[in-house]
Write an enzyme that holds these catalytic residues in place. Structure first.
Site, PDB file in Angstrom:
ATOM      1  N   GLU A  17      -8.794 -32.708 -54.402  1.00 32.42           N
ATOM      2  CA  GLU A  17     -10.100 -32.840 -53.913  1.00 32.42           C
ATOM      3  C   GLU A  17     -10.215 -32.549 -52.340  1.00 32.42           C
ATOM      4  OE1 GLU A  17     -12.675 -32.161 -55.268  1.00 32.42           O
ATOM      5  OE2 GLU A  17     -12.665 -33.003 -57.295  1.00 32.42           O
ATOM      6  N   ASP A  44      -7.456 -36.955 -59.467  1.00 31.37           N
ATOM      7  CA  ASP A  44      -8.337 -37.761 -58.345  1.00 31.37           C
ATOM      8  C   ASP A  44      -9.687 -37.412 -58.636  1.00 31.37           C
ATOM      9  OD1 ASP A  44      -7.061 -35.199 -57.674  1.00 31.37           O
ATOM     10  OD2 ASP A  44      -8.261 -35.327 -55.899  1.00 31.37           O
TER      11      ASP A  44
END
Length: 456
Positions: free
Chosen positions: A207, A140
């Site tokens: 994240e 991601d």
């Protein structure tokens, strides 16, 4: 590990000398010279099998897949990785997460982007035993922000100029992921037979809290050690400080701006709290852990957003501020929260208005605890040896990172973990994000050597 022990370790004890294969490691001890020569020859064959052009091509494809947190593309890139790992001869577990079960787990680390679908991907090369090593990479990337601020207007161009690839995710951390794939490809191409399995974990949601790693570990995927290919600017990072997201709701009393003394400005009352937080940050940075002493600020506390008022001529009756609060190495999350909340409570008690209308503190988003490689774990020396064997100019520095990562989840699961990867974290999340391709190719070689040390 205590600060004193880490200081002794960093001040020179046990430094590894450059070389292709560690002749003094525990695995080499007791072997004849013929065994060491054979392993050296295997290492040379694996290094010769590293395909630089294919690694760059893989990285370009990865960057051009815009796998922003919470978007469907986050799952599409997992399918890309699963297919690539299968093509390298790995046994691949590619599965859809049971999100209600995972997010309902009391130990779930939280997220900042809700998802209706998420996928895990694990590839294993070399048998059914516990893997001797895990390579971890997150797929991601964070949102790109204002397009006009990007040098060529396209965050996912994967443009290459003067040996540097530019674009969102090049540094954080698709450069490391491409290097992992390149290392596995070299092992396969060289026909290496592994004594212990080698695993690759690719994860989503790193994240914004760590959903992917959490779900992967809950599924039962484990190993004897783990290297996370996060950008480390040439150093080795065996420890991460943690971080939490805080929210402050500061009450006021609304009135017309022309008669503001009849009301109480939430903005002015926030200033009371802000001063207390400045003092808290100073106090929490007086004696940083030795692994973090290279930083100008080991445990940062910053306010990232402030929202107050709905009309220019009205005294605002509510201010909502959110920010990032550093968790010190080895500090339990509950203890870190309590220190923050106590300071806010004390500040409120000293103010006439806030003592009767206290600030509300809450903790949204992901929970990033700190994480630390156990003292004396051989993974550190093995990684230093692999880095120098792959051509590093000098033995990498050993230092801690001030940010949270999935290191803390693997460490909490009892898996010794550190970070070593291409790129510099200063360019992560930035509009000038980039990675030198030479660093990606170096790391592919270092990972291949580390896999030989741990698994062959």
């Amino acid at each position: 590990m205590t600060g004193d022990r880490w200081y002794r370790r960093l001040s020179g004890a046990g430094k590894v000398q450059p070389g292709l294969v560690p002749a003094t490691s525990a695995r080499a001890a007791g072997r004849g010279s013929g065994d060491r020569v054979t392993k050296s020859e295997t290492a040379r064959a694996v290094l010769a099998a590293v395909d630089d052009a294919r690694i760059v091509a893989d990285l370009r494809e990865l960057v051009q897949i815009p796998s922003v947190d919470g978007t469907p593309v986050e799952n599409e890139i997992q399918s890309w990785v699963a297919a690539r790992l299968r093509g390298l001869g790995m046994d691949v577990d590619h599965w859809q997460f049971d999100l209600p079960a995972i997010t309902g787990d009391p130990s779930f680390p939280g997220w900042e982007v809700e998802r209706t679908e998420a996928w895990g991907c694990v590839g294993v090369l070399g048998g059914d035993e516990t893997p001797g090593l895990i390579f971890n990479g997150h797929v991601d990337v964070v949102p790109v922000g204002e397009l006009a601020l990007w040098p060529d207007g396209d965050p996912f161009s994967a443009r290459v100029s003067d040996g540097i690839m530019w674009g969102r995710g090049t540094c954080d951390m698709k450069g490391g992921l491409a290097a992992i794939i390149g290392a596995v490809a070299a092992l396969s191409a060289a026909g290496v037979t592994l004594r212990k399995p080698l695993a690759v974990h690719t994860v989503v949601g790193e994240e914004d809290g760590g959903l992917g790693a959490f779900g992967t570990l809950k599924r039962g995927h484990t190993g004897e050690a783990c290297l996370i290919a996060e950008p480390t600017a040439g150093g080795v990072i065996p420890a991460n400080a943690g971080s939490l997201t805080f929210r402050l709701e500061v009450p006021g009393l609304a009135t017309h701006g022309s008669t503001r003394t009849r009301g109480v400005s939430a903005i002015e009352k926030f200033a009371v709290i802000q001063q207390a937080l400045v003092r808290l940050e100073i106090e929490r940075n007086r004696d940083p852990h030795p692994l973090l002493k290279h930083l100008d600020l080991a445990n940062p506390l910053s306010v990232g957003t402030i929202h107050a008022g709905d009309w220019a001529s009205t005294v605002p009756d509510l201010l909502v501020a959110e920010g990032r609060y550093g968790v010190r190495l080895g500090e339990p999350v509950a203890e870190a929260r309590r220190a923050f909340e106590d300071v806010v409570t004390e500040a409120c008690a000293g103010d006439d208005w806030l003592s009767q209308h206290p600030v509300r503190v809450s903790w949204p988003g992901g929970v990033f605890a700190s994480g630390l490689l156990p003292e004396g774990d051989p993974l550190l020396d093995d990684t230093l040896q692999a880095a120098t064997g792959a051509g590093a100019a000098e033995v990498p520095d050993v230092k801690g990172g001030p940010y949270g990562s999935d290191l803390r989840q693997y460490a909490a699961a009892g898996i010794p973990t550190l970070q070593y990867g291409p790129g510099d974290v200063r360019y992560a999340h930035a509009t000038d994000e980039h990675v030198p391709l030479a660093e990606v190719l170096h790391c592919a070689r270092a990972y291949a050597l580390l896999a030989l040390q741990r698994c062959a």
